[in-house]
Scaffold this active site. Sequence first.
Site, PDB file in Angstrom:
ATOM      1  N   ARG B  52       0.866  -1.187   0.000  1.00  0.00           N
ATOM      2  CA  ARG B  52       0.000   0.000   0.000  1.00  0.00           C
ATOM      3  C   ARG B  52       0.898   1.231   0.000  1.00  0.00           C
ATOM      4  O   ARG B  52       2.121   1.129   0.117  1.00  0.00           O
ATOM      5  CB  ARG B  52      -1.026   0.017   1.145  1.00  0.00           C
ATOM      6  CG  ARG B  52      -0.726  -0.785   2.360  1.00  0.00           C
ATOM      7  CD  ARG B  52       0.445  -0.283   3.114  1.00  0.00           C
ATOM      8  NE  ARG B  52       0.301   1.119   3.432  1.00  0.00           N
ATOM      9  CZ  ARG B  52       1.291   1.928   3.725  1.00  0.00           C
ATOM     10  NH1 ARG B  52       2.533   1.467   3.730  1.00  0.00           N
ATOM     11  NH2 ARG B  52       1.093   3.194   4.008  1.00  0.00           N
ATOM     12  N   GLY B  53       0.257   2.389  -0.112  1.00  0.00           N
ATOM     13  CA  GLY B  53       1.025   3.622  -0.277  1.00  0.00           C
ATOM     14  C   GLY B  53       1.077   3.929  -1.762  1.00  0.00           C
ATOM     15  O   GLY B  53       1.449   3.068  -2.575  1.00  0.00           O
ATOM     16  N   ALA B  54       0.716   5.157  -2.124  1.00  0.00           N
ATOM     17  CA  ALA B  54       0.554   5.485  -3.539  1.00  0.00           C
ATOM     18  C   ALA B  54       1.785   5.148  -4.380  1.00  0.00           C
ATOM     19  O   ALA B  54       1.659   4.486  -5.425  1.00  0.00           O
ATOM     20  CB  ALA B  54       0.172   6.962  -3.687  1.00  0.00           C
ATOM     21  N   ARG B  89      -7.429  -0.335  -7.052  1.00  0.00           N
ATOM     22  CA  ARG B  89      -7.665   0.723  -6.058  1.00  0.00           C
ATOM     23  C   ARG B  89      -8.081   1.988  -6.817  1.00  0.00           C
ATOM     24  O   ARG B  89      -7.441   2.352  -7.806  1.00  0.00           O
ATOM     25  CB  ARG B  89      -6.391   1.048  -5.249  1.00  0.00           C
ATOM     26  CG  ARG B  89      -5.798  -0.080  -4.420  1.00  0.00           C
ATOM     27  CD  ARG B  89      -6.553  -0.384  -3.134  1.00  0.00           C
ATOM     28  NE  ARG B  89      -6.720   0.732  -2.219  1.00  0.00           N
ATOM     29  CZ  ARG B  89      -5.852   1.095  -1.270  1.00  0.00           C
ATOM     30  NH1 ARG B  89      -4.724   0.446  -1.128  1.00  0.00           N
ATOM     31  NH2 ARG B  89      -6.117   2.104  -0.467  1.00  0.00           N
ATOM     32  N   GLN B 202      -2.327   2.236  10.148  1.00  0.00           N
ATOM     33  CA  GLN B 202      -1.019   2.284   9.490  1.00  0.00           C
ATOM     34  C   GLN B 202      -0.015   3.137  10.263  1.00  0.00           C
ATOM     35  O   GLN B 202       1.186   2.935  10.133  1.00  0.00           O
ATOM     36  CB  GLN B 202      -1.147   2.838   8.060  1.00  0.00           C
ATOM     37  CG  GLN B 202      -1.910   1.929   7.111  1.00  0.00           C
ATOM     38  CD  GLN B 202      -3.346   2.347   6.973  1.00  0.00           C
ATOM     39  OE1 GLN B 202      -3.951   2.876   7.911  1.00  0.00           O
ATOM     40  NE2 GLN B 202      -3.929   2.117   5.811  1.00  0.00           N
ATOM     41  N   ASP B 243      -2.418  10.620  -1.810  1.00  0.00           N
ATOM     42  CA  ASP B 243      -2.708   9.637  -2.851  1.00  0.00           C
ATOM     43  C   ASP B 243      -3.055  10.290  -4.181  1.00  0.00           C
ATOM     44  O   ASP B 243      -2.981   9.662  -5.230  1.00  0.00           O
ATOM     45  CB  ASP B 243      -3.848   8.723  -2.408  1.00  0.00           C
ATOM     46  CG  ASP B 243      -3.414   7.879  -1.227  1.00  0.00           C
ATOM     47  OD1 ASP B 243      -3.411   8.407  -0.093  1.00  0.00           O
ATOM     48  OD2 ASP B 243      -3.019   6.725  -1.433  1.00  0.00           O
ATOM     49  N   ASN B 253      -5.993  12.201   0.762  1.00  0.00           N
ATOM     50  CA  ASN B 253      -5.073  11.398   1.566  1.00  0.00           C
ATOM     51  C   ASN B 253      -5.908  10.584   2.540  1.00  0.00           C
ATOM     52  O   ASN B 253      -7.134  10.705   2.586  1.00  0.00           O
ATOM     53  CB  ASN B 253      -4.055  12.308   2.298  1.00  0.00           C
ATOM     54  CG  ASN B 253      -2.919  11.510   2.942  1.00  0.00           C
ATOM     55  OD1 ASN B 253      -2.405  10.579   2.328  1.00  0.00           O
ATOM     56  ND2 ASN B 253      -2.550  11.839   4.161  1.00  0.00           N
ATOM     57  N   LYS B 254      -5.250   9.749   3.295  1.00  0.00           N
ATOM     58  CA  LYS B 254      -5.919   8.860   4.243  1.00  0.00           C
ATOM     59  C   LYS B 254      -6.993   9.592   5.038  1.00  0.00           C
ATOM     60  O   LYS B 254      -6.792  10.725   5.475  1.00  0.00           O
ATOM     61  CB  LYS B 254      -4.865   8.305   5.202  1.00  0.00           C
ATOM     62  CG  LYS B 254      -5.382   7.325   6.224  1.00  0.00           C
ATOM     63  CD  LYS B 254      -5.959   6.083   5.610  1.00  0.00           C
ATOM     64  CE  LYS B 254      -5.051   5.561   4.539  1.00  0.00           C
ATOM     65  NZ  LYS B 254      -5.622   4.446   3.781  1.00  0.00           N
TER      66      LYS B 254
END
Lengths: 361, 361
Positions: B52-54, B89, B202, B243, B253-254
Amino acid sequence: MKIGGKHWRTIWPEDEGAVGIIDQTKLPHRFETLSLHTLEDAAHAIKAMIVRGAPLIGATAAYGIALAMHKDTSDAALDAAHDTLLETRPTAVNLHWALKRMRDRLRNQPPAERAALAWKEAATICDEDVEVCRAIGEHGLKLFREAAAKKKPGETLNVLTHCNAGWLACVDWGTALAPIYMAHDSGIKLHVRVDETRPRNQGASLTAYELGSHGVPHTIIADNAGGLYMRQKQVDLCIVGTDRVTANGDVANKIGTYLKALAAKDNDVPFYVALPSSTIDWNLSRGEDIPIEERSADELLKMTGRLPDGGLATVEIAAPGSPAANPGFDVTPARLVTAFVTERGVCAADEAGLRGLFPKQ
Amino acid sequence: MKIGGKHWRTIWPEDEGAVGIIDQTKLPHRFETLSLHTLEDAAHAIKAMIVRGAPLIGATAAYGIALAMHKDTSDAALDAAHDTLLETRPTAVNLHWALKRMRDRLRNQPPAERAALAWKEAATICDEDVEVCRAIGEHGLKLFREAAAKKKPGETLNVLTHCNAGWLACVDWGTALAPIYMAHDSGIKLHVRVDETRPRNQGASLTAYELGSHGVPHTIIADNAGGLYMRQKQVDLCIVGTDRVTANGDVANKIGTYLKALAAKDNDVPFYVALPSSTIDWNLSRGEDIPIEERSADELLKMTGRLPDGGLATVEIAAPGSPAANPGFDVTPARLVTAFVTERGVCAADEAGLRGLFPKQ
């Protein structure tokens, strides 16, 4: 409120000088009750959050004094009980209020009569709390009706709440949830987004449990999600409880309340705070002076839940060795609060508003 | 970055056409690696958030194309691999960027050469990501130096971050955490408050793990707590990843990032967003148009952690029967962002700022 068809309060006198409570650390996994027999039992129940919520903390402290008087009715015992209970939690002012009321009531009475008087006074505090919450519900219901009237026919009124300010936080009804129950019961079509409320998850555990038991449509969301829903116009109003309101209208409440109030302001969503007047601290002029309780890091680093076999287990969830900090409350400045909902009506979130409903004695 | 003294990237080519990754769903409890052998493996790894993570999503997608080419180098296979990976995603735009780059690189090449070219291009994307993150770190370090210079001698620079935008979200270094590593390594005395980042944690799992492994002083806090610390002047700057950034500077973002940005604005705390230019979506003019991923309610209702015996268990934590909703991202309007930190330098969070560093091609 009813659990499985039976009416419950969160605290009640039992035979032989004991006090019954619901063990809220077991919810939502188990519904269990406990009996408090001593002052120490009462202090532990408050400190360990077996009971929690500002009004219920006050009620339990009152019964704690009564349990102490059951054993020793001297002035020294009264003072010691007062001081022991006062030290259990630093933020909620109802604790101070209830303890002062109990001591003032007993201080000038003959020791021989104090035990009986204390039981009676604690019961009166509980009965009054129920009535106060009912009145908060009635006043809040008017705000809900106004908000519902702005929706198109058939549309749902979307409410957001943080933590648990329901009947489990009080003796019955609740503060922030009282208007929700009354709105639901009166036929307003509503839906409640319930903040999980980390780290103790009182939203996902207690508020969701309450709303589910009462049949109120609701959805648990992460504390992080409320801002998105407000930006998406999916929240019509926010309503929360409080542990202490200072004379200028600043609001101490469960950690994270301030962030939701900021989002509400940024999106023109009304942000209401429901409170009994026993939550007002006239001695503090501003929120910065409220002591903020620092709680155990374990509340953040560990999590208890149900295993597939129905048993309960506690697991460590964070990176091993990383420390955690756990402040229990934050302060929402009065400028972010749309209005207070009290037992005497709705008022502006400032000293003039509060004094209008509660003039100096 | 080093784990137990050994240098790791988050993704690497293995023998016989496989790709190695760290299984991030096992962190922080276990450090385990996995091998991806097929396109389907890569798509699953992204979808199930094993990676995960852009930036890492982009790198994994690039290798996913390479794995597909290993089996079938036809135009049809290339298009099918592109489309399969694109669906994994919805929010991170690096995924689109990496897939377009891979397809553009291969499309006009002879099928016989595509497999080798794809491996090479995926490796290049990874190497470039490392270099881009290093450059973001260098530019961010200047901001950290400026902030540190405003502190009194001996005082600690207090940083707050949300989610994980560290090396685990990239190939190495990270975006938001790269300046933190460089500041720490250069002797700036700093401390990082790490938002837990519900519901997937996370922050508590990955960011705390990274910072702990690197020896950076840090404390895990509930997502609810950041506002309090900002009001108490205990945060000097916030820095997060993203993201997707739209052309006007809005930041996806998150979930929960928006709430921290509001608190930062309310308390005059700088709020920085670190990003590689591959995260900019020039085709979208505003954040409202970014699709927000709705993830499984189980992420909120269940929690996995370590039992006292060292085993892992998953427990149900919320009120039984209560539904949950789980949007993965929110959008922070550009007006709340102090500046962007990119591989080409620091710029204002608006179209002019972005275009100043990244002129139209």
